[in-house]
Design an enzyme around this catalytic site. Structure first.
Site, PDB file in Angstrom:
ATOM      1  N   TYR A  49       0.800  -1.234   0.000  1.00  0.00           N
ATOM      2  CA  TYR A  49       0.000   0.000   0.000  1.00  0.00           C
ATOM      3  C   TYR A  49       0.833   1.285   0.000  1.00  0.00           C
ATOM      4  O   TYR A  49       0.279   2.379  -0.099  1.00  0.00           O
ATOM      5  CB  TYR A  49      -0.957  -0.011   1.203  1.00  0.00           C
ATOM      6  CG  TYR A  49      -1.970  -1.133   1.111  1.00  0.00           C
ATOM      7  CD1 TYR A  49      -3.009  -1.082   0.183  1.00  0.00           C
ATOM      8  CD2 TYR A  49      -1.874  -2.261   1.917  1.00  0.00           C
ATOM      9  CE1 TYR A  49      -3.932  -2.110   0.071  1.00  0.00           C
ATOM     10  CE2 TYR A  49      -2.789  -3.305   1.822  1.00  0.00           C
ATOM     11  CZ  TYR A  49      -3.814  -3.224   0.896  1.00  0.00           C
ATOM     12  OH  TYR A  49      -4.721  -4.244   0.781  1.00  0.00           O
ATOM     13  N   HIS A  84      -7.942   2.091  -6.300  1.00  0.00           N
ATOM     14  CA  HIS A  84      -7.221   1.186  -5.395  1.00  0.00           C
ATOM     15  C   HIS A  84      -5.750   1.503  -5.498  1.00  0.00           C
ATOM     16  O   HIS A  84      -5.222   1.702  -6.598  1.00  0.00           O
ATOM     17  CB  HIS A  84      -7.462  -0.281  -5.778  1.00  0.00           C
ATOM     18  CG  HIS A  84      -8.901  -0.642  -5.725  1.00  0.00           C
ATOM     19  ND1 HIS A  84      -9.576  -0.797  -4.539  1.00  0.00           N
ATOM     20  CD2 HIS A  84      -9.810  -0.814  -6.706  1.00  0.00           C
ATOM     21  CE1 HIS A  84     -10.837  -1.062  -4.802  1.00  0.00           C
ATOM     22  NE2 HIS A  84     -11.022  -1.071  -6.111  1.00  0.00           N
TER      23      HIS A  84
HETATM   24  C1  DHK Z   1      -7.497  -1.530  -0.262  1.00  0.00           C
HETATM   25  C2  DHK Z   1      -7.907  -2.527   0.593  1.00  0.00           C
HETATM   26  O1  DHK Z   1      -8.082  -2.272   1.876  1.00  0.00           O
HETATM   27  C3  DHK Z   1      -8.097  -3.905   0.123  1.00  0.00           C
HETATM   28  O2  DHK Z   1      -9.073  -4.597   0.884  1.00  0.00           O
HETATM   29  C4  DHK Z   1      -8.420  -3.973  -1.347  1.00  0.00           C
HETATM   30  C5  DHK Z   1      -7.423  -1.732  -1.712  1.00  0.00           C
HETATM   31  C6  DHK Z   1      -7.414  -3.176  -2.150  1.00  0.00           C
HETATM   32  C7  DHK Z   1      -6.314  -0.875  -2.320  1.00  0.00           C
HETATM   33  O3  DHK Z   1      -5.459  -1.405  -3.023  1.00  0.00           O
HETATM   34  O4  DHK Z   1      -6.322   0.333  -2.116  1.00  0.00           O
HETATM   35  O5  DHK Z   1      -8.440  -5.305  -1.785  1.00  0.00           O
END
Ligand code: DHK
Length: 152
Positions: free
Chosen positions: A24, A101
């Site tokens: 992330y 995302h």
């Molecule tokens: C964010 C989340 O919390 C996941 O549950 C998704 C998404 C993907 C992201 O990539 O921002 O699957």
């Protein structure tokens, strides 16, 4: 100034920066917000940026958006893959929706490959990290400008 674009973030996105940074990224949600607000200013739109871990609260915000917002940018977190109720709210809002995302959900576990949110989205941006939110603001500004030009 027209109505703001709601930028809605779902469960666990308050953990950005600390949460699985290899997936992330290292930007916190406050960093993402600052980038979006700068991009919004440059694109001539205003944004109302929110995060909730609660499905009900997110649905409430989408319902509110119907009257109070010009469009919705949404990263629904894990609810993306599970929530028909959130999809119903997005469809009822009758607004342009851009889904974001941070990660490329199609390179990840199969249960992340399906998005209910996509069924209500004008467009989807994924896999570009925090930059994706900035691109979403730009895309939304374009969508709104095109719609306004169409109304004459
Ligand atoms: C964010 C989340 O919390 C996941 O549950 C998704 C998404 C993907 C992201 O990539 O921002 O699957």
């Amino acid at each position: 100034m027209g109505k703001p674009v709601y930028v809605l973030n779902g469960p666990n996105l308050n953990m950005l920066g600390k949460r699985e940074p290899a997936i992330y990224g290292r930007d916190t949600l406050a960093d993402v917000r600052a980038k979006i607000e700068a991009r919004a200013k440059a694109s001539g739109v205003t944004v109302d940026f929110r995060q909730s871990n609660s499905e009900g609260e997110l649905i409430g915000w989408v319902q509110e958006a119907r009257d109070k917002a010009s469009g919705i940018i949404i990263n629904a977190g894990g609810l993306t893959h599970t929530s028909i109720a959130l999809l119903d709210a997005l469809q009822a809002a009758e607004l342009p929706v851009v889904e974001v995302h941070l990660s490329n959900i199609f390179r990840r576990e199969p249960y992340r490959h399906h998005s209910f949110v996509s069924l209500a989205a004008t467009g989807v941006i994924c896999g570009l990290g925090a930059k994706g939110y900035e691109l979403a603001v730009e895309a939304m500004a374009n969508i709104l400008a095109t719609a306004a030009a169409g109304r004459g």
